[in-house]
Design a protein around this motif. Structure first.
Motif, PDB file in Angstrom:
ATOM      1  N   GLY A   9      58.987 -50.167  15.291  1.00 49.17           N
ATOM      2  CA  GLY A   9      59.609 -50.351  16.607  1.00 49.17           C
ATOM      3  C   GLY A   9      60.595 -49.248  16.908  1.00 49.17           C
ATOM      4  O   GLY A   9      61.654 -49.472  17.491  1.00 49.17           O
ATOM      5  N   PHE A  11      60.724 -44.906  18.311  1.00 56.22           N
ATOM      6  CA  PHE A  11      60.148 -44.203  19.472  1.00 56.22           C
ATOM      7  C   PHE A  11      58.616 -44.225  19.419  1.00 56.22           C
ATOM      8  O   PHE A  11      57.954 -44.494  20.416  1.00 56.22           O
ATOM      9  CB  PHE A  11      60.602 -42.736  19.492  1.00 56.22           C
ATOM     10  CG  PHE A  11      62.041 -42.573  19.846  1.00 56.22           C
ATOM     11  CD1 PHE A  11      62.461 -42.652  21.162  1.00 56.22           C
ATOM     12  CD2 PHE A  11      62.993 -42.347  18.863  1.00 56.22           C
ATOM     13  CE1 PHE A  11      63.792 -42.513  21.501  1.00 56.22           C
ATOM     14  CE2 PHE A  11      64.327 -42.206  19.176  1.00 56.22           C
ATOM     15  CZ  PHE A  11      64.730 -42.286  20.489  1.00 56.22           C
ATOM     16  N   ALA A  12      58.071 -43.924  18.230  1.00 60.09           N
ATOM     17  CA  ALA A  12      56.615 -43.815  18.131  1.00 60.09           C
ATOM     18  C   ALA A  12      55.957 -45.167  18.351  1.00 60.09           C
ATOM     19  O   ALA A  12      54.942 -45.273  19.051  1.00 60.09           O
ATOM     20  CB  ALA A  12      56.228 -43.244  16.766  1.00 60.09           C
ATOM     21  N   ASN A  37      63.212 -55.104  13.585  1.00 57.47           N
ATOM     22  CA  ASN A  37      64.400 -54.907  14.416  1.00 57.47           C
ATOM     23  C   ASN A  37      64.261 -55.483  15.820  1.00 57.47           C
ATOM     24  O   ASN A  37      63.186 -55.479  16.405  1.00 57.47           O
ATOM     25  CB  ASN A  37      64.750 -53.409  14.516  1.00 57.47           C
ATOM     26  CG  ASN A  37      63.543 -52.517  14.639  1.00 57.47           C
ATOM     27  OD1 ASN A  37      62.655 -52.547  13.789  1.00 57.47           O
ATOM     28  ND2 ASN A  37      63.471 -51.741  15.705  1.00 57.47           N
ATOM     29  N   ARG A  43      67.901 -43.062  17.199  1.00 56.09           N
ATOM     30  CA  ARG A  43      68.497 -42.380  16.039  1.00 56.09           C
ATOM     31  C   ARG A  43      69.159 -41.044  16.389  1.00 56.09           C
ATOM     32  O   ARG A  43      70.190 -40.705  15.802  1.00 56.09           O
ATOM     33  CB  ARG A  43      67.444 -42.187  14.945  1.00 56.09           C
ATOM     34  CG  ARG A  43      67.102 -43.479  14.231  1.00 56.09           C
ATOM     35  CD  ARG A  43      65.929 -43.294  13.286  1.00 56.09           C
ATOM     36  NE  ARG A  43      66.253 -42.619  12.057  1.00 56.09           N
ATOM     37  CZ  ARG A  43      65.338 -42.002  11.284  1.00 56.09           C
ATOM     38  NH1 ARG A  43      64.071 -41.963  11.630  1.00 56.09           N
ATOM     39  NH2 ARG A  43      65.692 -41.418  10.177  1.00 56.09           N
ATOM     40  N   VAL A  74      56.183 -55.053   7.415  1.00 55.22           N
ATOM     41  CA  VAL A  74      54.861 -54.979   6.777  1.00 55.22           C
ATOM     42  C   VAL A  74      55.043 -54.477   5.351  1.00 55.22           C
ATOM     43  O   VAL A  74      55.726 -53.486   5.126  1.00 55.22           O
ATOM     44  CB  VAL A  74      53.944 -54.033   7.573  1.00 55.22           C
ATOM     45  CG1 VAL A  74      52.649 -53.764   6.820  1.00 55.22           C
ATOM     46  CG2 VAL A  74      53.656 -54.621   8.955  1.00 55.22           C
ATOM     47  N   ASP A 263      57.183 -39.993  12.897  1.00 58.54           N
ATOM     48  CA  ASP A 263      57.602 -39.299  11.673  1.00 58.54           C
ATOM     49  C   ASP A 263      56.632 -39.519  10.515  1.00 58.54           C
ATOM     50  O   ASP A 263      56.800 -38.910   9.454  1.00 58.54           O
ATOM     51  CB  ASP A 263      59.009 -39.759  11.260  1.00 58.54           C
ATOM     52  CG  ASP A 263      60.093 -39.137  12.120  1.00 58.54           C
ATOM     53  OD1 ASP A 263      59.755 -38.391  13.059  1.00 58.54           O
ATOM     54  OD2 ASP A 263      61.283 -39.398  11.868  1.00 58.54           O
ATOM     55  N   CYS A 279      62.305 -36.852  17.505  1.00 57.43           N
ATOM     56  CA  CYS A 279      62.033 -37.741  18.631  1.00 57.43           C
ATOM     57  C   CYS A 279      61.167 -37.042  19.685  1.00 57.43           C
ATOM     58  O   CYS A 279      60.297 -37.645  20.300  1.00 57.43           O
ATOM     59  CB  CYS A 279      63.393 -38.122  19.193  1.00 57.43           C
ATOM     60  SG  CYS A 279      63.410 -38.752  20.797  1.00 57.43           S
ATOM     61  N   GLN A 280      61.419 -35.724  19.858  1.00 54.29           N
ATOM     62  CA  GLN A 280      60.640 -34.996  20.882  1.00 54.29           C
ATOM     63  C   GLN A 280      59.159 -34.991  20.545  1.00 54.29           C
ATOM     64  O   GLN A 280      58.325 -34.805  21.438  1.00 54.29           O
ATOM     65  CB  GLN A 280      61.150 -33.573  21.075  1.00 54.29           C
ATOM     66  CG  GLN A 280      60.821 -32.651  19.946  1.00 54.29           C
ATOM     67  CD  GLN A 280      61.242 -31.219  20.224  1.00 54.29           C
ATOM     68  OE1 GLN A 280      60.626 -30.538  21.032  1.00 54.29           O
ATOM     69  NE2 GLN A 280      62.287 -30.790  19.565  1.00 54.29           N
TER      70      GLN A 280
HETATM   71  C1  FAD Z   1      71.326 -38.574  13.049  1.00 57.26           C
HETATM   72  C2  FAD Z   1      69.970 -38.172  13.565  1.00 57.26           C
HETATM   73  C3  FAD Z   1      69.887 -37.237  14.584  1.00 57.26           C
HETATM   74  C4  FAD Z   1      68.644 -36.862  15.079  1.00 57.26           C
HETATM   75  N1  FAD Z   1      68.602 -35.960  16.094  1.00 57.26           N
HETATM   76  C5  FAD Z   1      67.419 -35.649  16.666  1.00 57.26           C
HETATM   77  C6  FAD Z   1      67.374 -34.772  17.788  1.00 57.26           C
HETATM   78  O1  FAD Z   1      68.390 -34.261  18.256  1.00 57.26           O
HETATM   79  N2  FAD Z   1      66.169 -34.501  18.334  1.00 57.26           N
HETATM   80  C7  FAD Z   1      65.025 -35.068  17.857  1.00 57.26           C
HETATM   81  O2  FAD Z   1      63.954 -34.797  18.414  1.00 57.26           O
HETATM   82  N3  FAD Z   1      65.028 -35.907  16.793  1.00 57.26           N
HETATM   83  C8  FAD Z   1      66.202 -36.201  16.180  1.00 57.26           C
HETATM   84  N4  FAD Z   1      66.236 -37.062  15.112  1.00 57.26           N
HETATM   85  C9  FAD Z   1      64.960 -37.545  14.529  1.00 57.26           C
HETATM   86  C10 FAD Z   1      64.431 -38.754  15.292  1.00 57.26           C
HETATM   87  O3  FAD Z   1      65.401 -39.752  15.377  1.00 57.26           O
HETATM   88  C11 FAD Z   1      63.185 -39.282  14.583  1.00 57.26           C
HETATM   89  O4  FAD Z   1      62.248 -38.245  14.496  1.00 57.26           O
HETATM   90  C12 FAD Z   1      62.578 -40.434  15.362  1.00 57.26           C
HETATM   91  O5  FAD Z   1      63.461 -41.526  15.379  1.00 57.26           O
HETATM   92  C13 FAD Z   1      61.244 -40.843  14.760  1.00 57.26           C
HETATM   93  O6  FAD Z   1      60.717 -41.925  15.454  1.00 57.26           O
HETATM   94  P1  FAD Z   1      59.724 -42.925  14.727  1.00 57.26           P
HETATM   95  O7  FAD Z   1      59.405 -43.997  15.700  1.00 57.26           O
HETATM   96  O8  FAD Z   1      58.607 -42.172  14.108  1.00 57.26           O
HETATM   97  O9  FAD Z   1      60.541 -43.533  13.511  1.00 57.26           O
HETATM   98  P2  FAD Z   1      61.901 -44.366  13.416  1.00 57.26           P
HETATM   99  O10 FAD Z   1      62.847 -44.025  14.499  1.00 57.26           O
HETATM  100  O11 FAD Z   1      62.298 -44.169  11.988  1.00 57.26           O
HETATM  101  O12 FAD Z   1      61.433 -45.860  13.621  1.00 57.26           O
HETATM  102  C14 FAD Z   1      60.679 -46.544  12.638  1.00 57.26           C
HETATM  103  C15 FAD Z   1      60.532 -47.988  13.025  1.00 57.26           C
HETATM  104  O13 FAD Z   1      59.661 -48.619  12.066  1.00 57.26           O
HETATM  105  C16 FAD Z   1      60.255 -49.808  11.582  1.00 57.26           C
HETATM  106  N5  FAD Z   1      59.769 -50.033  10.230  1.00 57.26           N
HETATM  107  C17 FAD Z   1      60.068 -49.328   9.108  1.00 57.26           C
HETATM  108  N6  FAD Z   1      59.427 -49.867   8.055  1.00 57.26           N
HETATM  109  C18 FAD Z   1      58.702 -50.893   8.529  1.00 57.26           C
HETATM  110  C19 FAD Z   1      57.825 -51.851   7.930  1.00 57.26           C
HETATM  111  N7  FAD Z   1      57.564 -51.827   6.613  1.00 57.26           N
HETATM  112  N8  FAD Z   1      57.242 -52.794   8.716  1.00 57.26           N
HETATM  113  C20 FAD Z   1      57.490 -52.827  10.048  1.00 57.26           C
HETATM  114  N9  FAD Z   1      58.307 -51.942  10.657  1.00 57.26           N
HETATM  115  C21 FAD Z   1      58.910 -51.013   9.909  1.00 57.26           C
HETATM  116  C22 FAD Z   1      61.753 -49.511  11.673  1.00 57.26           C
HETATM  117  O14 FAD Z   1      62.481 -50.715  11.652  1.00 57.26           O
HETATM  118  C23 FAD Z   1      61.803 -48.796  13.010  1.00 57.26           C
HETATM  119  O15 FAD Z   1      61.753 -49.718  14.050  1.00 57.26           O
HETATM  120  C24 FAD Z   1      67.457 -37.447  14.564  1.00 57.26           C
HETATM  121  C25 FAD Z   1      67.543 -38.390  13.536  1.00 57.26           C
HETATM  122  C26 FAD Z   1      68.773 -38.761  13.034  1.00 57.26           C
HETATM  123  C27 FAD Z   1      68.849 -39.795  11.936  1.00 57.26           C
END
Ligand code: FAD
Length: 384
Positions: A9, A11-12, A37, A43, A74, A263, A279-280
């Motif tokens: 849950g 961005f992706a 969550n 983030r 999961v 990610d 995030c981008q």
């Molecule tokens: C301090 C900080 C600053 C950043 N600054 C930037 C920036 O300036 N620009 C930028 O582009 N990116 C930035 N990033 C990176 C960006 O936040 C991440 O690349 C982005 O959040 C990835 O999105 P995601 O959905 O792949 O993963 P996440 O944001 O990690 O979300 C993962 C989700 O999966 C859930 N999850 C995890 N394990 C399980 C499981 N077993 N079962 C079910 N659900 C699960 C989590 O609860 C969460 O909801 C930053 C990151 C941090 C920490």
């Protein structure tokens, strides 16, 4: 009825859900997002002084577009049987989108590791803020002068003394030389001391021990080094990359019934680069993976993942921000101009809420509309 299941849950995951809902239109298709969550955590904003502002209620995005959320984690993915197990409940899928993100790799063998702080999760960022609240002129040691460490250090400098420590001999090593002069000038302006070629080898009550043997005062030691895809990727039968990510094709498919986004996905950006754990990239990856998972079940053409220009915008606290473009990270704006761009980006990453039409329209625009500084468009060679 066919079932699209999304794990994650962030961005992706959220944008996968919206992408799948966009492709579904009025067809019979169930879409379930599994995440523990209640909020989408933004983030990239967790370095800010009030981390609780960096979240959006998941229900306000998922409910209007008819996506069910299962609040669970999961632990098992059985790709042979097309089933996942979430907190003991088996959930069968026809198409799966793996989008469970990344985690900071915190050291476990460091003496005093349990005293370390981080800004990787909302819980971590809250713990740091609460710990330092009310301590006038606190001292903090930030470990890692990469993107996250620099944002943490420059934000903390507004509230106390900061020592920035990195194994590398330069700050922002992974960002390359492009923005280094701006970063160094900002650290000087904010009075942030650096110990380069050094790391933290121990943490005690009110102090840190550095690898050169020095003991320094520290109300908080903030660990900002290393990010890896979550462990769930190990359950996908594929050769993972050095960040623990699953390789995917240009439609973000890893296996016939499994797509990967955010990610956790090692998707090609161009002939030389894979996408960043950022995030981008997580946002457009989610939109395309979700759309494709649903389109595949509905017999519709799939979309290609075509990334937009690679940019970064590094917040440097009271010294502004530095905005770069391209893989050589050419500086396009800095100082107050950079800060204005950062503030617009930090707003642009908030998904629309409560309005299905707006959410689906945003899912259809694959790239975040980044607020480019005019010079970026005029002077920039095409991103490589
Ligand atoms: C301090 C900080 C600053 C950043 N600054 C930037 C920036 O300036 N620009 C930028 O582009 N990116 C930035 N990033 C990176 C960006 O936040 C991440 O690349 C982005 O959040 C990835 O999105 P995601 O959905 O792949 O993963 P996440 O944001 O990690 O979300 C993962 C989700 O999966 C859930 N999850 C995890 N394990 C399980 C499981 N077993 N079962 C079910 N659900 C699960 C989590 O609860 C969460 O909801 C930053 C990151 C941090 C920490």
């Amino acid at each position: 009825m066919a079932h699209v299941v999304i794990i994650g849950g962030g961005f992706a995951g959220v944008w996968s859900a919206a992408g799948a809902a966009l492709a579904r239109r009025d067809a019979d298709l169930r879409i379930t997002l599994i995440a523990p969550n209640e909020h989408l955590v933004l983030r990239p904003r967790l370095y800010e002084p009030e981390p609780d502002l960096a979240k959006v209620e998941l229900g306000r995005i998922l409910d209007p577009i008819g996506v069910r959320q299962l609040r669970a984690s999961v632990d098992v993915i059985d790709t042979a049987r097309r089933v996942v197990v979430a907190d003991g409940e088996k959930v069968a899928y026809d198409r799966l989108i793996l989008a469970a993100g990344s985690k900071l790799v915190a050291p476990t063998d460091l003496p005093g590791a349990e005293r370390l702080f981080d800004i990787d999760t909302l819980t971590g960022a809250r713990r740091l803020t609460d710990h330092l609240r009310g301590r006038a002129d606190h001292s903090a040691v930030v470990v890692g002068a990469g993107f996250v460490g620099l944002e943490a250090a420059t934000a903390l400098a507004a509230r106390g003394r900061v020592l920035l420590v990195d194994r590398s001999e330069v700050v922002g090593d992974a960002l390359g030389p492009g923005p280094r002069a701006e970063i160094e000038a900002a650290l000087d302006k904010l009075g942030i001391e650096r110990r380069l070629g050094t790391t933290v080898t121990g943490v005690g009550a009110g102090h840190a021990v550095l690898s050169d043997g020095t003991r320094v005062d520290a109300d908080a030691v903030v660990w900002c080094v290393g990010m890896r895809a979550g462990e769930l990727t190990r359950q996908i039968p594929a050769r993972l990359d050095h960040l623990g990510r699953v390789p995917v094709d240009h439609r973000l498919r890893a296996l016939p019934e499994v797509f990967v986004a955010g990610d956790m996905a090692a998707a090609a950006f161009d002939a030389e680069h894979t996408v960043m754990q950022a995030c981008q990239h997580a946002t457009p990856l989610g939109k395309v993976a979700g759309y494709n998972a649903a389109a595949d079940l509905l017999g519709m053409p799939l979309r290609d993942f075509t990334p937009g220009p690679y940019v970064t915008c590094l917040d440097l606290g009271a010294a502004g921000a530095v905005f770069t473009r391209g893989w050589d990270r050419r500086v396009m704006a800095s100082g107050a101009d950079g800060a204005a761009i950062k503030s617009r980006i930090n707003q642009a990453i908030h998904p629309p809420v409560d309005d299905a039409r707006e959410i689906l329209a945003a899912a259809d625009r694959v790239h975040i509309e980044l607020p480019f500084f005019p010079r970026a468009e005029k002077d920039a060679a095409p991103a490589t």
